[in-house]
Design a protein around this motif. Structure first.
Motif, PDB file in Angstrom:
ATOM      1  N   ASP A 272      14.975  -1.772  -0.605  1.00 43.93           N
ATOM      2  CA  ASP A 272      14.059  -2.787  -1.148  1.00 43.93           C
ATOM      3  C   ASP A 272      13.140  -3.379  -0.084  1.00 43.93           C
ATOM      4  O   ASP A 272      12.241  -4.168  -0.407  1.00 43.93           O
ATOM      5  CB  ASP A 272      14.856  -3.926  -1.805  1.00 43.93           C
ATOM      6  N   ILE A 273      13.359  -3.020   1.171  1.00 45.58           N
ATOM      7  CA  ILE A 273      12.511  -3.542   2.246  1.00 45.58           C
ATOM      8  C   ILE A 273      11.210  -2.747   2.273  1.00 45.58           C
ATOM      9  O   ILE A 273      11.216  -1.528   2.435  1.00 45.58           O
ATOM     10  CB  ILE A 273      13.213  -3.440   3.609  1.00 45.58           C
ATOM     11  N   ILE A 274      10.104  -3.429   2.098  1.00 47.57           N
ATOM     12  CA  ILE A 274       8.792  -2.773   2.066  1.00 47.57           C
ATOM     13  C   ILE A 274       8.259  -2.559   3.479  1.00 47.57           C
ATOM     14  O   ILE A 274       7.808  -1.471   3.834  1.00 47.57           O
ATOM     15  CB  ILE A 274       7.789  -3.610   1.252  1.00 47.57           C
TER      16      ILE A 274
ATOM     17  N   ASN B 268       8.215   0.996   5.502  1.00 51.00           N
ATOM     18  CA  ASN B 268       9.052   1.899   4.724  1.00 51.00           C
ATOM     19  C   ASN B 268       8.111   2.904   4.057  1.00 51.00           C
ATOM     20  O   ASN B 268       7.313   2.534   3.195  1.00 51.00           O
ATOM     21  CB  ASN B 268       9.839   1.106   3.684  1.00 51.00           C
ATOM     22  N   LEU B 269       8.200   4.160   4.466  1.00 43.90           N
ATOM     23  CA  LEU B 269       7.266   5.174   3.953  1.00 43.90           C
ATOM     24  C   LEU B 269       7.343   5.340   2.446  1.00 43.90           C
ATOM     25  O   LEU B 269       6.391   5.810   1.814  1.00 43.90           O
ATOM     26  CB  LEU B 269       7.533   6.517   4.647  1.00 43.90           C
ATOM     27  N   SER B 270       8.454   4.928   1.842  1.00 44.35           N
ATOM     28  CA  SER B 270       8.596   5.033   0.391  1.00 44.35           C
ATOM     29  C   SER B 270       7.611   4.113  -0.339  1.00 44.35           C
ATOM     30  O   SER B 270       7.324   4.319  -1.519  1.00 44.35           O
ATOM     31  CB  SER B 270      10.018   4.673  -0.040  1.00 44.35           C
ATOM     32  N   TYR B 271       7.121   3.082   0.358  1.00 42.60           N
ATOM     33  CA  TYR B 271       6.210   2.115  -0.267  1.00 42.60           C
ATOM     34  C   TYR B 271       4.768   2.294   0.198  1.00 42.60           C
ATOM     35  O   TYR B 271       3.917   1.450  -0.077  1.00 42.60           O
ATOM     36  CB  TYR B 271       6.673   0.686   0.040  1.00 42.60           C
ATOM     37  N   LEU B 272       4.485   3.382   0.881  1.00 43.35           N
ATOM     38  CA  LEU B 272       3.121   3.644   1.324  1.00 43.35           C
ATOM     39  C   LEU B 272       2.288   4.149   0.149  1.00 43.35           C
ATOM     40  O   LEU B 272       2.651   5.121  -0.504  1.00 43.35           O
ATOM     41  CB  LEU B 272       3.142   4.675   2.460  1.00 43.35           C
ATOM     42  N   LYS B 273       1.158   3.473  -0.131  1.00 39.98           N
ATOM     43  CA  LYS B 273       0.292   3.862  -1.253  1.00 39.98           C
ATOM     44  C   LYS B 273      -0.875   4.736  -0.797  1.00 39.98           C
ATOM     45  O   LYS B 273      -1.178   5.752  -1.414  1.00 39.98           O
ATOM     46  CB  LYS B 273      -0.256   2.610  -1.962  1.00 39.98           C
ATOM     47  N   SER B 274      -1.514   4.333   0.292  1.00 40.87           N
ATOM     48  CA  SER B 274      -2.705   5.063   0.738  1.00 40.87           C
ATOM     49  C   SER B 274      -2.828   5.031   2.257  1.00 40.87           C
ATOM     50  O   SER B 274      -2.413   4.066   2.904  1.00 40.87           O
ATOM     51  CB  SER B 274      -3.980   4.436   0.137  1.00 40.87           C
TER      52      SER B 274
ATOM     53  N   ILE C 165      -2.285   1.212   3.109  1.00 36.68           N
ATOM     54  CA  ILE C 165      -2.114   0.204   2.063  1.00 36.68           C
ATOM     55  C   ILE C 165      -0.705   0.376   1.515  1.00 36.68           C
ATOM     56  O   ILE C 165      -0.307   1.476   1.117  1.00 36.68           O
ATOM     57  CB  ILE C 165      -3.147   0.361   0.940  1.00 36.68           C
ATOM     58  N   MET C 166       0.050  -0.711   1.516  1.00 36.38           N
ATOM     59  CA  MET C 166       1.438  -0.670   1.076  1.00 36.38           C
ATOM     60  C   MET C 166       1.571  -1.111  -0.378  1.00 36.38           C
ATOM     61  O   MET C 166       0.619  -1.592  -0.989  1.00 36.38           O
ATOM     62  CB  MET C 166       2.293  -1.561   1.981  1.00 36.38           C
ATOM     63  N   ALA C 167       2.754  -0.963  -0.924  1.00 39.09           N
ATOM     64  CA  ALA C 167       3.000  -1.299  -2.329  1.00 39.09           C
ATOM     65  C   ALA C 167       2.795  -2.776  -2.621  1.00 39.09           C
ATOM     66  O   ALA C 167       2.544  -3.156  -3.769  1.00 39.09           O
ATOM     67  CB  ALA C 167       4.422  -0.881  -2.715  1.00 39.09           C
ATOM     68  N   ASP C 168       2.904  -3.623  -1.602  1.00 39.91           N
ATOM     69  CA  ASP C 168       2.646  -5.059  -1.809  1.00 39.91           C
ATOM     70  C   ASP C 168       1.170  -5.395  -1.585  1.00 39.91           C
ATOM     71  O   ASP C 168       0.801  -6.566  -1.465  1.00 39.91           O
ATOM     72  CB  ASP C 168       3.529  -5.909  -0.891  1.00 39.91           C
ATOM     73  N   ASN C 169       0.330  -4.334  -1.510  1.00 36.40           N
ATOM     74  CA  ASN C 169      -1.126  -4.439  -1.329  1.00 36.40           C
ATOM     75  C   ASN C 169      -1.539  -4.973   0.040  1.00 36.40           C
ATOM     76  O   ASN C 169      -2.680  -5.416   0.215  1.00 36.40           O
ATOM     77  CB  ASN C 169      -1.762  -5.285  -2.446  1.00 36.40           C
TER      78      ASN C 169
ATOM     79  N   ILE D  63       3.366  12.054   6.363  1.00 39.03           N
ATOM     80  CA  ILE D  63       2.799  12.033   5.018  1.00 39.03           C
ATOM     81  C   ILE D  63       2.758  13.454   4.447  1.00 39.03           C
ATOM     82  O   ILE D  63       3.068  13.686   3.266  1.00 39.03           O
ATOM     83  CB  ILE D  63       1.373  11.423   5.039  1.00 39.03           C
ATOM     84  N   ASN D  64       2.388  14.429   5.260  1.00 46.13           N
ATOM     85  CA  ASN D  64       2.337  15.821   4.815  1.00 46.13           C
ATOM     86  C   ASN D  64       3.726  16.323   4.393  1.00 46.13           C
ATOM     87  O   ASN D  64       3.858  17.184   3.529  1.00 46.13           O
ATOM     88  CB  ASN D  64       1.790  16.720   5.907  1.00 46.13           C
ATOM     89  N   ALA D  65       4.759  15.760   5.031  1.00 41.87           N
ATOM     90  CA  ALA D  65       6.131  16.194   4.742  1.00 41.87           C
ATOM     91  C   ALA D  65       6.720  15.534   3.507  1.00 41.87           C
ATOM     92  O   ALA D  65       7.758  15.970   2.984  1.00 41.87           O
ATOM     93  CB  ALA D  65       7.026  15.914   5.948  1.00 41.87           C
TER      94      ALA D  65
END
Length: 253
Positions: free
Chosen positions: A164-166, A213-219, A229-233, A250-252
């Motif tokens: 849950d850590i962004i 946390n790469l799981s929350y990376l948007k762009s 840009i992260m999930a929390d904008n 990111i490619n991986a």
């Protein structure tokens, strides 16, 4: 005075630690000692100390055995634990994820002073001691990939899912955590300490001040110097030296 008991099977180490406490602290009172699981449980139940200095390896078991048995008999243990340990990688990692204090053998006076300063600050505050349960849960399961983390703030200890850590952001010698569905939390530890703990959980330090946390990376935006840009904008800058590594990650994904 803060009352404490010392549970350590090495008599010389007990004597040395008491001498260091007397020399470098003036408000810790050792009210009892023990050298085994059996005697350790007895002295804790009899004296009810505020602080327990606890060796991991004892003559008839481990310090974890003491905590397990006390929890079963008395429910939650209402005492601050300071583990005494050799540098055992797994145990130290478990302590850090549980926000529990530990002292490495041989005991360093400066390290002891720092630990006691934290204990003095914590004694008297509201504390559910859930982090002790978290430690025992991880030790019991013998997991290495810890799913939850305890974060110690000025108002107590809070448990969160690592997933849950962004992101985390350095604030001089503090770290601010940004957590899903929760207000930001400020912790009095450096970002480097959490980088070491969380790097195996999909976190990447992309800037001197930012661990994400790469799981929350948007762009990943390559213009304007490069940022994500992260999930929390939030917009997080990327250090020049980190761009190639981030692109590979990111490619991986």
């Amino acid at each position: 005075m803060i009352t404490a008991v010392l549970i350590e099977d090495d008599k010389h180490l007990r004597t040395g630690l008491k001498a260091l406490l007397e020399r470098y602290t003036n408000d810790i009172l050792i009210i009892g000692e023990a050298e085994s699981v059996k005697t350790g449980i007895a002295v804790i139940e009899k004296l009810r100390p505020q602080v327990i200095f606890l060796d991991i390896h004892l003559t008839d078991g481990t310090g974890f055995d003491i905590l397990e048995r006390l929890n079963k008999v008395n429910g939650k243990l209402n005492a601050h634990i300071v583990f005494i340990t050799a540098h055992e990688q797994y145990a130290v990692k478990a302590f850090k994820f549980s926000a529990l204090d530990f002292i490495l053998k041989p005991v360093d006076p400066e390290e002891l002073q720092d630990t006691m300063a934290k204990i003095k600050e914590a004694v008297g505050k509201n504390n559910s001691f859930e982090n002790i349960d978290l430690l025992l849960e991880n030790i019991r399961k013998k997991v290495d990939n810890f799913k939850r983390i305890a974060l110690s703030t000025s108002d107590g200890i809070h448990l969160f899912e690592v997933s849950d850590i962004i992101r985390c952001e350095a604030k001089i010698n503090y770290t601010q955590f940004f957590i899903k569905n929760h207000k930001p939390i400020l912790i009095s530890k450096t970002l480097k300490e959490y980088e070491e703990l969380l790097s195996e959980h999909g976190f990447e330090r992309i800037h001197q001040s930012h661990l994400i946390n790469l799981s929350y990376l948007k762009s990943y935006i390559k213009t304007d110097g490069g940022y994500v840009i992260m999930a929390d904008n939030s917009n997080i800058p990327i250090a020049q030296s980190k761009k190639e590594k981030l692109q590979e990650l990111i490619n991986a994904l």
